[in-house]
Every structure is written in structure tokens, then in C-alpha cells.
Design an enzyme around this catalytic site. Structure first.
Site: not given
Ligand code: RAM
Length: 932
Positions: A520, A790
Site C-alpha cells: 500500500e 492500524e
Molecule cells: C486503508 C489505508 C488507509 C485508509 C484507507 C481508507 O487501506 O491503509 O489507512 O485511509 O484504507
């Protein structure tokens, strides 16, 4: 008045002060500056109480000797009255591709300081963009079309010899690539940057880097060498492979098929004449020991193929091919797939229409980490623990036989049985390979064209157990000067702070990425806006955001919407957008202005910002809050969603408020009126649509309350109080012996603690910060986190990485995501109480908030806090302590040329809970205060 002030360390007598901390466009001594009127800044240092600037003078010269002799042949600002410790350059046209020297002095209390130390910067192409041609190798391979097969080409080595005709007095190089490159002169690396020239939308803009290579030049024959790898330009990028974006859905070659190089070296001879050596068809090209090099997949290096001395004199390049002009590889039209469907596009060479000097600090090796342990979960599989999750590379040191293959894999976590956990890397292979040359003295290798997000390195292929120093971690990030510190009586909270700072460092790789490990690593705008103010507390991010805000503007959609990530590599002109993500276009410039005091962060982008607001208004003319773009909403909340339309109304209101403030700072009265009118309408719509007569909000979620309070939907003090009480109750309802009760996601978490404090629930806020229960920051620390996760449930002791019955997506599970780390903004601004009262901290708000002695039941309530922030005027340091007799000891250092407004309760908060606050002005200097 019960404040006791036993000591004010500052003296009243006027003492000499110094002028220091010179910066130009937010950098200390940049290489490559192409602004014709750059912003110059400095600060005052000295102990005199109330030290404040009354005037300044800047001298700018073309040589150090001239500057020292006071001969300012470019600019003498003259003695200029005023308090501002910054000015725009207003001298003669700056010379192109040349070093420039400057110094400053300031007056305070009628006394002039000594001149500051002279500082130097090197200009880029002030007189126009580089004109050198881009070159490539002759690329005859067919386009890669197989989504399920990795294609990883070798980087190319370029070489050129040249002989300056006369004596060179100065040599300045500008270099760029479509791809990433390293430049060498006579075998020595130019500069210390990684991944130059950074990630941009190469179809709109690219950067070049500038190097002063005078000292690398030799008499007679000279050699320029460069290695160019795929990088962001044509390597595997972001989640392209995973979701099937890019040409033929392969996830690679996003901007083009063939990397290219551009170099020009400006030689100035002693007779004043000059010459330019530039990339053209006379350069030679070949492949080297790297047989593959990709950000996501990793790098492979066959040491047997090293070409000793390839970038120095005397090397035989007769076997090398001739380079070609990049344009000669011709047009390459291929189908490109993205969210918006399929479109045939050009993947042949397109010269970036804008070439500018790289405007920020480069990515550098900032720190080295020694391994703390090695384990062997299965025979011959060695796992090195570097003790810290971070982004970067390793230095491998070993003894091997010729042809022996060593494989390095990277992970952030281990499985319970000790194996490396790589499920969360998704399609990022994150594997480096080293093939030994068999040097009896040992071999050392560091990959150069990849990076990983990791704490653990798995090493296989060794003939015996390697020693601990076989692996050293190289911490890489954009070299933004770090600027914060926080300590308190709770070690878990101290670790939370460190985790946030490490997560920022791990994601500051040329741009603010969401995560450094999986496939990502994009500049997600929602994450950036949530975290921007925290980022600006922890580091001087002016130059860093100056770069990224351009990328953000380059990715605006044709409707005028800011995208969900920037650069936006997929879509080529189209982009997904969304509430709270697109708002980065307004929130980030505002946050960086507040931290730095420099309005250019919004003035440079004002037209785009205005267009964005108008476009958004056009799709919701009654300002009721309608679905706006992708419905991420309060992303990763814990089963407590907030409607998309609601999030839109909140964030639209917040952006309108900030636009009004920034319009007012520019004296744009009509625009202030316009945004204020919008805000009033949205507040009214909020009352009609969501606010119940009893003061509750429907639908109810914790984040609905937090956003109503934080984004300005609720302005009436009584209504705010009610909402805060209800918010606290909602957290309480969900809490229990093993639960904090928090449910907020990306959007709700940052303002949760600030809004609890603001509505009289500071004790609850502190207990959430200090909790070790699930979900919380402390829970992460208790489970070994060294960075911010996250998701709240990225890992739980009960369910491991996959959530209950594997219901959670272990693949989208980064252990290095900074959004939740934005709690550090509240830690510094509210708990310690250091905030800018005016942009750039020329006026400082010192307003600490103290928890009751028994606020926290799980552990000892925080009883002291120490924090600092290095502001543009110097260090602001504060500390507070609950003393044994129940009094409050407060200390603060206020930097020169500022004033601080200190708010403390009139009676110690531990003696009388509801004592009224009092505000006083503190002058620069050290202050020690006891409140009884
Ligand atoms: C995830 C990303 C990010 C977020 C989006 C919507 O895949 O890691 O943190 O902003 O989604």
C-alpha cells in the site's frame, strides 16, 4: 491570587543575545532551491528576560569571503524594523546552479546581536528548468502483461567519461530520473539521499536533486555513473497488483515502461566561462549485480557480478551498450485498468512537463539499530529481532561461499510458534536475496532500491548460525528535524508517545504514507489530515508538506475534489475522493500554517482549496450533508458506525470554519462571510436533522458526538456540555472489567480525548490514555507494540491476528499506521499544555490540564508531566508536578521573541477541584510557579 512565584530564573539585566537557526524555505542548507524569492528565517537566543526582536538585517552574497567582508553582492536587507523573524528574499536575481551564502543579525532592547554564523545553500535552475535529455537503455522487451507472474527487471548502470577543458572552480549537478537513481562521480556517491528524486505524478511534475560536486571532480578524465531502478515509476506500486490496477492489471509500470535518467553538470571554469555535461546518446549502459530491485518485492544482488571501479577512471566499458534517448524507445500504448474501467494509455516516455528542485529534506539513513536477539524457529531459519518496528533496510554482514544464496524476509510480528508473520504484507513479497562472491574477508551488503516495514528479519541460507551483528537495521526516513519530547510518571504512556513518533518516522518516506510494510504505502489523505497537527509537533515538517501539498494539488479531480491519496497513481486524471479524506486539502495547510507561521501553505493552494469547497457545495447546495465520495466514514471503528452523510456534514463544517480563518488571515472579507454563512447553515441543518430536543444526537455513536463537538457543529455551550456528558456516558456503558468502552475509529479517536477534556471529562480522558484494557493504546503497549497499530484489534491476546474465528482481515492489518497516534496532539497540547495561540508560536498557549489524584483506577494516575516542542522560535519546555503537600509545581521555558499565556487554576487542583483558572502573560525566560 494564590500563585506563589518563588523564582523567576531570568535576569532583568539585558544580556547579549545571538541570532541563530537560519533556515531557507524551511530547510537548513538546502541543495537545490529554485524559489526566486525564498523565505528566510532565524531565531533569537539569549537569557535576557523578555528578549524580543525589534529589527533585523540579512546579508546575502555569492561567496563566503564576500559575506565575511560584509560585501553583500546579492542582497543587504538593511536594518529592517519589526518583530517577524522571517523575510522573503528581495535581492538581485539569485544565480543559477551556484552556492549562495547568507547571514542575519537581530536587534533587541536596542542592542544588535553579532552576525549569525554564515550558512550556505545551493541553487537549482533558477534560470529555467534543466534541459538535459532523458536517456534510457534500448528497451525491446515486450510489455509485461501477466498479472500472476512477477516481473522484476534489473536496474541499469549508466556511465559517461568527460574531460573538463579548463580549470574547474565549481561543479553543480542536477539529476533526476523516471524511477529512482543514485549518482556517482569518480566512484564517490553524490549526496546521501535514498530514493531520489521522490514520488510525484511524473506525468505532471518531477523533481531533480542538486549536488555540489566540485570536490568530487578530478583533474583530467572524470567519470559520472548512475544506477537507475524502477522505484515508483515502473515498479510494483501500492495495491495495484492486489486489486488488478495498472496496465494489464499487473500493478506495475504504472507511469511508464522504461525508467530513464537525466543529469546535467554545470562546470564553471576559472576564467568565468562554463560548460554543461549532460545525458545524451554518448552515455553507456549495462546491468550490474542487482538482478532485481523493487520497493514492494525486494532486491536481489549477485555479488559475483560486481563491477569494481565501474564509476571511476580506467574502467573498461567497451562491452556496455550505448544509451539511447528515452524518447527513442517510442510509443507504448497499453490498456490501463483502474476503478474507473479500462482505458488505452501511453506508457512510453513522456517528459515531465514541470521539473523542479526537490523541495524537502531527502530520505536519509537516520539511525542504525543493532539486533537484540536471534531465534531459530526451525532448523537453519534465523530470525533477528531489531527490537523496534521501523521502515528501512538492513546491512548484511557475513562470510559465505561463492554462489551461496542468502534470503532475507521481513516482518513486523512473529507467530506464536516463533515463525515470521507475513500475512499482513499482502502482495508485498518483501524478500531480498544476496548471492555471495565468496570473499574470505567477509562480505557486506545493503539493498539500495527497496525498503521494508519491519522489526524482524528472517535469514536463511547461512551455513551456520550467524552472529548478532550479521544484521544491522538502517532506519530510513525523510530527514525532518525531530522536535518533540514527552515524559510522565506512567511508563506505558511514555511508550505510547514513543510508538507514535516511531510510526511517524516509519511513514515519512518522501511523503506521508499510511503504512510502510504491505502493498500500500500510499499518501492516504484521511490519515494525513488526522495526523498533520501531531506530525508538526513531533518534527519540523514545513518542507516535507510543502512537497506533499503539491502532490495533493496535482491529484485534484476534474470536478475539483481532493483525492483519497496523493500522489494518485491510478486513474490518471480521475480519482476517488471522500468526506474527511478530501478534507486534507484544507486541514493540512491549516495545520502546517499553525505550526510554522508560514501562510504559503494555504496561499500557494488557495485557488484549488476554494475550487474544492465550491465543488463540494455544488453537489450539496442546501448544505445538508449528503454522501460525498467513498463511504469510509469513521474508518475501523469498533462496531459503532457513524452515517456517511453525518460525517460529511461535520467535515464540511470543519473545513468551512478553517477556510474562514485562512481567508481572514489573507484579508479576504467576502470569503470570510461566505464560509461563515455556510457554517451557520450547516449548524442549523445539524440541529434540524440530528439533534434531539433532549440534547442527544440521533443516530448515536461515540464518534457522532465527538465530531459534533470537534468539527464545530455544536456551538452553544450548554448543548456542548450535554453532548460531552452523553459521550462520556456512552463510553461508560461499553466499559467493563476488560474493556475501556472506546469504539471510535480513525475520525473519532483523535478528537475523543480533547472533546472529553473540553466538556469536563478530563479524568475519563486521562484514564483512557492510561488504560491497559482493550481497546486502548496501552493495550498495544502491553502486547509489545513499538509502533501504533492500524486497528484497535490488529492483535488481541484472545484471538491473535485474525479476530474472533478469523473474522478480521489479517491482510489489512498494519502494525505501523499513525492515525491513532494522533492522541499525542492532545498529550502535548492539552495534558502538558503547549499549543500555538498564534501561528508559528509567536504567541504560545500554555494551558495544562490536571487529572484528579484518583482519576485512574487501573494504575497510579499521572502525577507529573514534562514535555517540549521545538518551535520556530526555539524550545518551549514545560513540566508540572503534583507535590506531596498537594500543591502544584509548574515550570516553563518561553523562547525569545514570543509571549506565552499561561492558564493555571488559582488554587492547586488537588486541593480544590473546581478552582477558577487564571491567565497570565509570561515573557521569554524560565519560570517556576507553585500553586498552593
Ligand atoms: C486503508 C489505508 C488507509 C485508509 C484507507 C481508507 O487501506 O491503509 O489507512 O485511509 O484504507
Amino acid at each position: 491570587m494564590k500563585w506563589l512565584i518563588p523564582l523567576c530564573a531570568a535576569t532583568l539585566a539585558l544580556e547579549a543575545h545571538t541570532t541563530t537557526g537560519l533556515k531557507i524555505e524551511h530547510r537548513v542548507h538546502p541543495y537545490g532551491l529554485d524559489d526566486p524569492n525564498p523565505r528566510m528565517s532565524w531565531r533569537l537566543e539569549g537569557d535576557a528576560e523578555g528578549l524580543a526582536q525589534t529589527a533585523f538585517q540579512i546579508l546575502v552574497a555569492t561567496s563566503q569571503d564576500k559575506l565575511e567582508a560584509g560585501e553583500a553582492d546579492l542582497w543587504d536587507s538593511g536594518k529592517t524594523e519589526g518583530r517577524a523573524s522571517h523575510a522573503r528574499y528581495e535581492g538581485k536575481d539569485l544565480p543559477s546552479s551556484a552556492p549562495v551564502y547568507w547571514k542575519a543579525r537581530s536587534w533587541a532592547g536596542g542592542e544588535a546581536s553579532e552576525w549569525s554564523a554564515a550558512t550556505r545553500f545551493v541553487t537549482g535552475r533558477i534560470d529555467g528548468e534543466p534541459t538535459a535529455k532523458y536517456i534510457s537503455f534500448k528497451d525491446e522487451r515486450s510489455f509485461h502483461t501477466k498479472r500472476n507472474e512477477l516481473y522484476l527487471p534489473a536496474p541499469r548502470y549508466y556511465r559517461k567519461t568527460f574531460k573538463p577543458e579548463k580549470k574547474v572552480v565549481r561543479a553543480v549537478a542536477h539529476a533526476s530520473a523516471l524511477g529512482i537513481y543514485e549518482l556517482k562521480l569518480n566512484g564517490m556517491k553524490a549526496g546521501d539521499a535514498w530514493f531520489a528524486p521522490g514520488w510525484t505524478n511524473y506525468r505532471k511534475r518531477a523533481y531533480y536533486n542538486t549536488y555540489d560536486v566540485t570536490k568530487l571532480l578530478a583533474r583530467g578524465e572524470n567519470v559520472i555513473g548512475a544506477v537507475v531502478a524502477d522505484g515508483w515509476y515502473s515498479g510494483y506500486l501500492a495495491y495495484g497488483k492486489l486489486v488488478g490496477y495498472g496496465p494489464h492489471r499487473t500493478g506495475r509500470d504504472i507511469y511508464g515502461k522504461t525508467p530513464a535518467l537525466m543529469v546535467e553538470i554545470h562546470l564553471t571554469y576559472d576564467d568565468g566561462s562554463s560548460e554543461v555535461v549532460a545525458t545524451d546518446g554518448s552515455w553507456k549502459v549495462t546491468t550490474g549485480p542487482e538482478f532485481e530491485a523493487d520497493f514492494l518485492m525486494g532486491e536481489g544482488y549477485d555479488a559475483r557480478k560486481e563491477m569494481i571501479g565501474w564509476a571511476a577512471k580506467g574502467f573498461d566499458d567497451s562491452e556496455w551498450e550505448s544509451a539511447v534517448l528515452a524518447s527513442s524507445n517510442g510509443s507504448v500504448k497499453q490498456p490501463f485498468f483502474d476503478k474507473f474501467g479500462k482505458e488505452v494509455q501511453e506508457f512510453g516516455f513522456i517528459r515531465p512537463p514541470v521539473l523542479q528542485a526537490y523541495p524537502a529534506q531527502p530520505v536519509r539513513t537516520i539511525e542504525e539499530l543493532e539486533a537484540v536477539a536471534i531465534t531459530e524457529p526451525s532448523e537453519g531459519v534465523y530470525i533477528f529481532d531489531l527490537g523496534q518496528n521501523f521502515a528501512g533496510n538492513v546491512r548484511l554482514k557475513l562470510l559465505g561461499k561463492s554462489g551461496q544464496k542468502i534470503t532475507l524476509r521481513y516482518g513486523e510480528m512473529l507467530h506464536p510458534d516463533g515463525r515470521l508473520m507475513t500475512e499482513n504484507l499482502r502482495a508485498a513479497r518483501a524478500t531480498d536475496t544476496y548471492i555471495c562472491k565468496g570473499d574470505r574477508e567477509g562480505e557486506i551488503w545493503t539493498p539500495r532500491f527497496t525498503f521494508h516495514g519491519f522489526r524482524y528479519v528472517e535469514v536463511t541460507g547461512c551455513s551456520q548460525k550467524p552472529p548478532l551483528d550479521a544484521i544491522t537495521g538502517l532506519v530510513l526516513h525523510s530527514d525532518t528535524p525531530m522536535a518533540s519530547g514527552f515524559e510522565c510518571s506512567d511508563p506505558v504512556v511514555n511508550q505510547i508517545f514513543r510508538n507514535a513518533v516511531w510510526t511517524q518516522r516509519a511513514n515519512w518516506i518522501d511523503l506521508p504514507t499510511d503504512c510502510p510494510q504491505r502493498d500500500e504505502r500510499m499518501g492516504w489523505t484521511g490519515d494525513a489530515q488526522i495526523y498533520a497537527a501531531s506530525a508538526a509537533i513531533h518534527a519540523d515538517v514545513g518542507a516535507f508538506f510543502r512537497k506533499w501539498l503539491r502532490e495533493l494539488e496535482d491529484s485534484v479531480t476534474k470536478e475539483g475534489y481532493y483525492p483519497s491519496y496523493a500522489p494518485y497513481p491510478f486513474g490518471h486524471g480521475k480519482a476517488i475522493h471522500g468526506s474527511a479524506w478530501s478534507d486534507a486539502g484544507v486541514i493540512v495547510p491549516h495545520a502546517v500554517w499553525k505550526a510554522t507561521g508560514d501562510p504559503q501553505f494555504f496561499t500557494n493552494h488557495w485557488a484549488a482549496m476554494t475550487r474544492f469547497m465550491d465543488a463540494r457545495m455544488a453537489q450539496d447546495p442546501l448544505l445538508k450533508g449528503t454522501a460525498f465520495g467513498a463511504p469510509w466514514g469513521d474508518w475501523l471503528n469498533l462496531d459503532d458506525p457513524t452515517p456517511h452523510e453525518y460525517v460529511e456534514l461535520a467535515y464540511f463544517t470543519l473545513s468551512a470554519l478553517l477556510m474562514s480563518e485562512m481567508a481572514s488571515a489573507q484579508g479576504l472579507a467576502e470569503q470570510v462571510k461566505k464560509y461563515d454563512r455556510w457554517v451557520a447553515m450547516m449548524r442549523e441543518n445539524f440541529r434540524k436533522q440530528y439533534l434531539q430536543p433532549d440534547g442527544t444526537i440521533r443516530p448515536e455513536s461515540q464518534s457522532a458526538y465527538v465530531l459534533a463537538l470537534d468539527c464545530g457543529l455544536l456551538d452553544d455551550p450548554a448543548a456542548r456540555k450535554k453532548a460531552g456528558d452523553r459521550l462520556a456516558a456512552l463510553v461508560g456503558e461499553r466499559s467493563g472489567p476488560n474493556a475501556t468502552g472506546m469504539t471510535t475509529g480513525f475520525l473519532g479517536t483523535k478528537p475523543l480525548l480533547p472533546m472529553l477534556t473540553a466538556t469536563g471529562h478530563h479524568d475519563l480522558a486521562v484514564s483512557l490514555l492510561q488504560s491497559r484494557k482493550y481497546p486502548s493504546w496501552g493495550y498495544e503497549v502491553k502486547n509489545g507494540a513499538t509502533t501504533i497499530w492500524e486497528r484497535w484489534n490488529s492483535y488481541t491476546a484472545e484471538h491473535g491476528f485474525g479476530g474472533p474465528n478469523g473474522t478480521m482481515n489479517a491482510a489489512m492489518n498494519s502494525f505501523s499506521h499513525y492515525a491513532f497516534g494522533a492522541v499525542t496532539e492532545w498529550m502535548v497540547e492539552t495534558l502538558a499544555g503547549i499549543a500555538p495561540a498564534e501561528p508559528g508560536y509567536s504567541k504560545i498557549r500554555l494551558h495544562p490540564h490536571f487529572p484528579s489524584a484518583d482519576a485512574v483506577s487501573e494504575t497510579d494516575t499521572i502525577s507529573w508531566v514534562k514535555a517540549h516542542h521545538d518551535s520556530p522560535h526555539g524550545r518551549i519546555a514545560v513540566s508540572w508536578k503534583r507535590q506531596e503537600d498537594g500543591s502544584l509545581l509548574y515550570e516553563a521555558t518561553v523562547p525569545p521573541n514570543t509571549t506565552a499565556e499561561l492558564t493555571l487554576p488559582a488554587v492547586s487542583p488537588w486541593k480544590q477541584a473546581d478552582a477558577k483558572p487564571e491567565t497570565r502573560t509570561l515573557a521569554p525566560g524560565s519560570h517556576k510557579i507553585v500553586v498552593e
